[in-house]
Structure formats: structure tokens, C-alpha cells
Design a protein around this motif. Structure first.
Motif, mmCIF file in Angstrom:
data_model
loop_
_atom_site.group_PDB
_atom_site.id
_atom_site.type_symbol
_atom_site.label_atom_id
_atom_site.label_comp_id
_atom_site.label_asym_id
_atom_site.label_seq_id
_atom_site.Cartn_x
_atom_site.Cartn_y
_atom_site.Cartn_z
ATOM 1 N N LEU A 81 59.117 -31.358 74.531
ATOM 2 C CA LEU A 81 59.024 -30.769 74.648
ATOM 3 C C LEU A 81 58.324 -30.336 74.172
ATOM 4 O O LEU A 81 57.336 -28.607 74.911
ATOM 5 N N LEU A 82 57.055 -30.665 73.672
ATOM 6 C CA LEU A 82 55.589 -30.332 73.572
ATOM 7 C C LEU A 82 54.299 -30.860 74.434
ATOM 8 O O LEU A 82 53.011 -30.395 74.837
ATOM 9 N N LYS A 83 54.786 -31.354 75.822
ATOM 10 C CA LYS A 83 54.097 -31.448 77.113
ATOM 11 C C LYS A 83 53.227 -30.451 77.507
ATOM 12 O O LYS A 83 52.301 -30.450 77.822
ATOM 13 N N PRO A 84 54.052 -29.397 77.768
ATOM 14 C CA PRO A 84 53.309 -28.374 78.673
ATOM 15 C C PRO A 84 52.374 -27.368 78.599
ATOM 16 O O PRO A 84 51.501 -26.648 78.233
ATOM 17 N N PHE A 85 51.902 -27.532 77.255
ATOM 18 C CA PHE A 85 51.518 -27.015 75.639
ATOM 19 C C PHE A 85 50.048 -28.101 75.653
ATOM 20 O O PHE A 85 48.761 -27.856 75.995
ATOM 21 N N MET A 86 50.768 -29.684 75.608
ATOM 22 C CA MET A 86 49.328 -29.882 75.347
ATOM 23 C C MET A 86 48.262 -30.935 77.186
ATOM 24 O O MET A 86 47.578 -30.956 77.491
ATOM 25 N N ASP A 87 49.639 -30.271 78.086
ATOM 26 C CA ASP A 87 48.064 -30.390 79.177
ATOM 27 C C ASP A 87 47.731 -28.869 79.291
ATOM 28 O O ASP A 87 47.017 -29.773 80.686
ATOM 29 N N VAL A 88 47.593 -27.905 78.755
ATOM 30 C CA VAL A 88 47.299 -27.530 78.717
ATOM 31 C C VAL A 88 45.202 -27.617 77.897
ATOM 32 O O VAL A 88 45.300 -27.628 76.904
ATOM 33 N N ASP A 89 44.435 -27.828 78.722
ATOM 34 C CA ASP A 89 43.217 -28.459 78.398
ATOM 35 C C ASP A 89 42.136 -27.582 79.111
ATOM 36 O O ASP A 89 41.723 -27.649 80.843
ATOM 37 N N ILE A 90 41.736 -27.044 78.426
ATOM 38 C CA ILE A 90 40.707 -25.614 78.357
ATOM 39 C C ILE A 90 39.409 -26.764 78.068
ATOM 40 O O ILE A 90 37.912 -25.337 78.372
ATOM 41 N N ASN A 91 39.426 -27.684 77.616
ATOM 42 C CA ASN A 91 37.568 -28.023 77.029
ATOM 43 C C ASN A 91 37.195 -28.568 78.298
ATOM 44 O O ASN A 91 36.453 -29.075 77.963
ATOM 45 N N LYS A 92 37.830 -28.843 79.325
ATOM 46 C CA LYS A 92 37.101 -29.731 80.335
ATOM 47 C C LYS A 92 35.813 -29.062 80.830
ATOM 48 O O LYS A 92 35.782 -27.922 81.036
ATOM 49 N N PRO A 93 35.713 -30.743 81.170
ATOM 50 C CA PRO A 93 33.621 -29.415 81.694
ATOM 51 C C PRO A 93 33.469 -28.543 82.847
ATOM 52 O O PRO A 93 32.978 -27.807 82.866
ATOM 53 N N SER A 94 34.406 -28.872 83.684
ATOM 54 C CA SER A 94 34.802 -27.624 84.812
ATOM 55 C C SER A 94 35.260 -26.389 84.666
ATOM 56 O O SER A 94 35.217 -25.544 85.105
ATOM 57 N N LEU A 95 36.078 -26.389 83.168
ATOM 58 C CA LEU A 95 36.197 -25.213 82.841
ATOM 59 C C LEU A 95 35.650 -23.864 81.568
ATOM 60 O O LEU A 95 35.391 -23.665 80.891
ATOM 61 N N GLN A 96 33.914 -25.107 81.396
ATOM 62 C CA GLN A 96 32.850 -24.643 80.640
ATOM 63 C C GLN A 96 33.141 -23.024 80.449
ATOM 64 O O GLN A 96 32.842 -22.515 79.142
ATOM 65 N N ASP A 97 33.006 -22.120 81.286
ATOM 66 C CA ASP A 97 32.696 -21.163 81.189
ATOM 67 C C ASP A 97 33.462 -19.942 82.115
ATOM 68 O O ASP A 97 33.220 -19.387 82.217
ATOM 69 N N ALA A 98 34.600 -20.946 82.398
ATOM 70 C CA ALA A 98 36.201 -20.407 82.604
ATOM 71 C C ALA A 98 36.944 -19.092 82.097
ATOM 72 O O ALA A 98 37.832 -18.476 82.978
ATOM 73 N N TYR A 99 36.503 -19.517 81.352
ATOM 74 C CA TYR A 99 37.271 -18.464 79.486
ATOM 75 C C TYR A 99 36.417 -17.962 78.780
ATOM 76 O O TYR A 99 35.388 -17.896 78.687
ATOM 77 N N ARG A 100 36.240 -15.928 78.515
ATOM 78 C CA ARG A 100 36.081 -15.227 77.971
ATOM 79 C C ARG A 100 37.005 -15.403 76.834
ATOM 80 O O ARG A 100 37.815 -15.381 76.443
ATOM 81 N N THR A 101 36.390 -15.630 75.258
ATOM 82 C CA THR A 101 37.335 -16.033 74.250
ATOM 83 C C THR A 101 36.593 -14.798 73.041
ATOM 84 O O THR A 101 35.178 -13.953 73.044
ATOM 85 N N ASP A 102 37.467 -13.577 73.093
ATOM 86 C CA ASP A 102 37.952 -13.266 71.564
ATOM 87 C C ASP A 102 38.316 -13.179 70.476
ATOM 88 O O ASP A 102 39.731 -13.242 70.838
ATOM 89 N N THR A 103 38.045 -12.969 69.411
ATOM 90 C CA THR A 103 38.561 -12.655 67.967
ATOM 91 C C THR A 103 38.177 -11.706 67.546
ATOM 92 O O THR A 103 37.515 -10.807 67.469
ATOM 93 N N ILE A 104 39.737 -11.130 67.149
ATOM 94 C CA ILE A 104 40.393 -9.931 66.862
ATOM 95 C C ILE A 104 40.976 -9.995 64.780
ATOM 96 O O ILE A 104 41.939 -10.832 65.164
ATOM 97 N N PRO A 105 39.750 -9.672 64.846
ATOM 98 C CA PRO A 105 40.900 -10.057 62.920
ATOM 99 C C PRO A 105 41.164 -8.873 62.668
ATOM 100 O O PRO A 105 41.782 -7.732 63.096
ATOM 101 N N ASP A 106 42.359 -9.244 61.563
ATOM 102 C CA ASP A 106 43.456 -7.860 61.029
ATOM 103 C C ASP A 106 42.863 -7.623 59.537
ATOM 104 O O ASP A 106 43.328 -8.359 59.117
ATOM 105 N N LEU A 107 42.524 -6.438 59.908
ATOM 106 C CA LEU A 107 41.614 -6.713 58.046
ATOM 107 C C LEU A 107 42.983 -6.506 56.850
ATOM 108 O O LEU A 107 43.008 -5.997 56.344
ATOM 109 N N ILE A 108 43.703 -5.849 57.843
ATOM 110 C CA ILE A 108 45.483 -6.242 56.711
ATOM 111 C C ILE A 108 45.723 -6.747 56.235
ATOM 112 O O ILE A 108 45.663 -6.909 54.030
ATOM 113 N N ASN A 109 45.802 -7.731 56.377
ATOM 114 C CA ASN A 109 46.100 -8.741 56.079
ATOM 115 C C ASN A 109 45.426 -10.403 55.920
ATOM 116 O O ASN A 109 45.890 -11.420 55.361
ATOM 117 N N GLY A 110 44.175 -10.182 56.482
ATOM 118 C CA GLY A 110 43.511 -11.516 57.048
ATOM 119 C C GLY A 110 43.692 -12.528 58.067
ATOM 120 O O GLY A 110 42.494 -13.139 57.292
#
Length: 192
Positions: A81-110
Motif C-alpha cells: 500500500l505504501l510503496k508508491p509513497f516510498m518510491d518517491v525519492d527526492i534526495n537522489k543526487p541527480s535531483l539536488q537542485d530539481a525542486y524549489r522548497t517553500d515553507t508556509i507557516p499557519d500563524l493561527i494554529n502553529g
């Protein structure tokens, strides 16, 4: 001068939105995030699910034909059941700069959301959204993958809610063939 209550609400919501946007941080490298190792996270979740004693209520629909069953969470079933999730490996060296990372806080509930968005359209998955609770633990995971060319189209949306539910929706179209749509829903509940 008296301010219209709707205008006051509009001003407050605008201020909160601007504050949330300004406090969101962009992180240059995906490796720095403690949440980017999804394979390790889902291996822990499988172990925790197996020990939880929860039952899995699984419904599968293939092109509209439904089938349901209730399962005890054994390691083989959970890994499948969880294999499709486990197959997502964004830490591969070839993907080092392939993603933009954004963190959005919710100031109301933390809580906060961490979004990994592919910089190029050909990178798969295109987007991963992790919703974190106020303690920084993953509450939900949303993953979107798609591939498209002249003869083939594939879309897969993965959703996981910590110890509550799994949903995997897959659409596959091949030129001159009927499209196939697979929808798998799993609800986790205590044994009766």
C-alpha cells in the motif's frame, strides 16, 4: 469615523495573509529539510501501523467497478500500500537542485506546510506537499506525478493522512485505447 465591520475583516485578513507570505521561507536545497526522506518516513509509518492494531478498510475502483475488503495490517500488505509513497525519492543526487522548497507557516494554529515543487516540467513528481502539525510532525502528505506525450498520459495523486487514511488515484491513457482509472481508498480504524 466608524469603520464598516466587513472592511475591518478585510483589513485583518489581508494583514494575516501578507504576514504569512512574508514569513514563508525559501530553502535553496532540498537536502536540508528533515522531512525530505519520504522512504524512511513511510517505512516508520508501516511499522507503526502494523503495531497499532488498526484495521484497514480498503475500497478499490477500476473504471467505476468497486470492490471492498477489510484487512489486518501485515507487513506485506502495508509495504504494498505504501510503496508508491516510498518510491518517491527526492534526495537522489541527480535531483539536488530539481525542486524549489517553500515553507508556509499557519500563524493561527502553529502548523505549517512544506512544498517541494519541481523546477522543470519533466521532473517527477511535480509536487509534494507535507502538512506539519505544531510539533513539526507530518500530518498529511500529498504527492502529484504526471507524464504526458503524444501517445501516453499518466497522472497519479497520492494522499496519506497519519494513521487515518490512504488514497491513491491513477489515470492512464494510451492513444487509441480506453483510459484506465484506478482509485484506491484505505481507511484505518480500531478493530470492532
Amino acid at each position: 469615523m466608524k469603520i464598516n465591520p466587513y472592511r475591518r475583516l478585510y483589513i485583518a485578513l489581508t494583514a494575516i495573509t501578507l504576514l504569512a507570505c512574508n514569513t514563508g521561507r525559501q530553502q535553496p536545497a532540498i537536502h536540508n529539510s528533515t522531512h525530505s526522506d519520504l522512504k524512511a518516513y513511510f517505512e516508520k509509518e508501516a511499522s507503526q501501523l502494523q503495531q497499532s492494531g488498526l484495521q484497514l478498510h480498503k475500497t478499490v475502483a477500476l473504471n467505476g467497478q468497486r470492490d471492498s475488503t477489510t484487512l489486518a495490517p501485515d507487513s506485506t500488505q502495508l509495504h504494498h500500500l505504501l510503496k508508491p509513497f516510498m518510491d518517491v525519492d527526492i534526495n537522489k543526487p541527480s535531483l539536488q537542485d530539481a525542486y524549489r522548497t517553500d515553507t508556509i507557516p499557519d500563524l493561527i494554529n502553529g502548523s505549517s506546510s512544506v512544498m517541494y515543487t519541481a523546477r522543470e516540467p519533466g521532473t517527477s513528481p511535480q509536487q509534494i506537499i507535507l502538512n506539519l502539525d505544531r510539533e513539526g510532525r507530518i500530518a498529511t502528505v500529498n504527492i502529484h506525478k504526471s507524464t504526458r506525450n503524444l501517445v501516453y498520459e499518466y497522472q497519479q495523486n497520492l494522499f496519506y493522512q497519519h494513521l487515518k487514511s490512504i488514497r491513491i488515484t491513477t489515470l492512464q491513457k494510451i492513444a487509441f485505447l480506453q483510459p484506465r482509472e484506478l482509485d484506491v481508498k484505505v481507511l484505518m480504524a480500531p478493530k470492532n
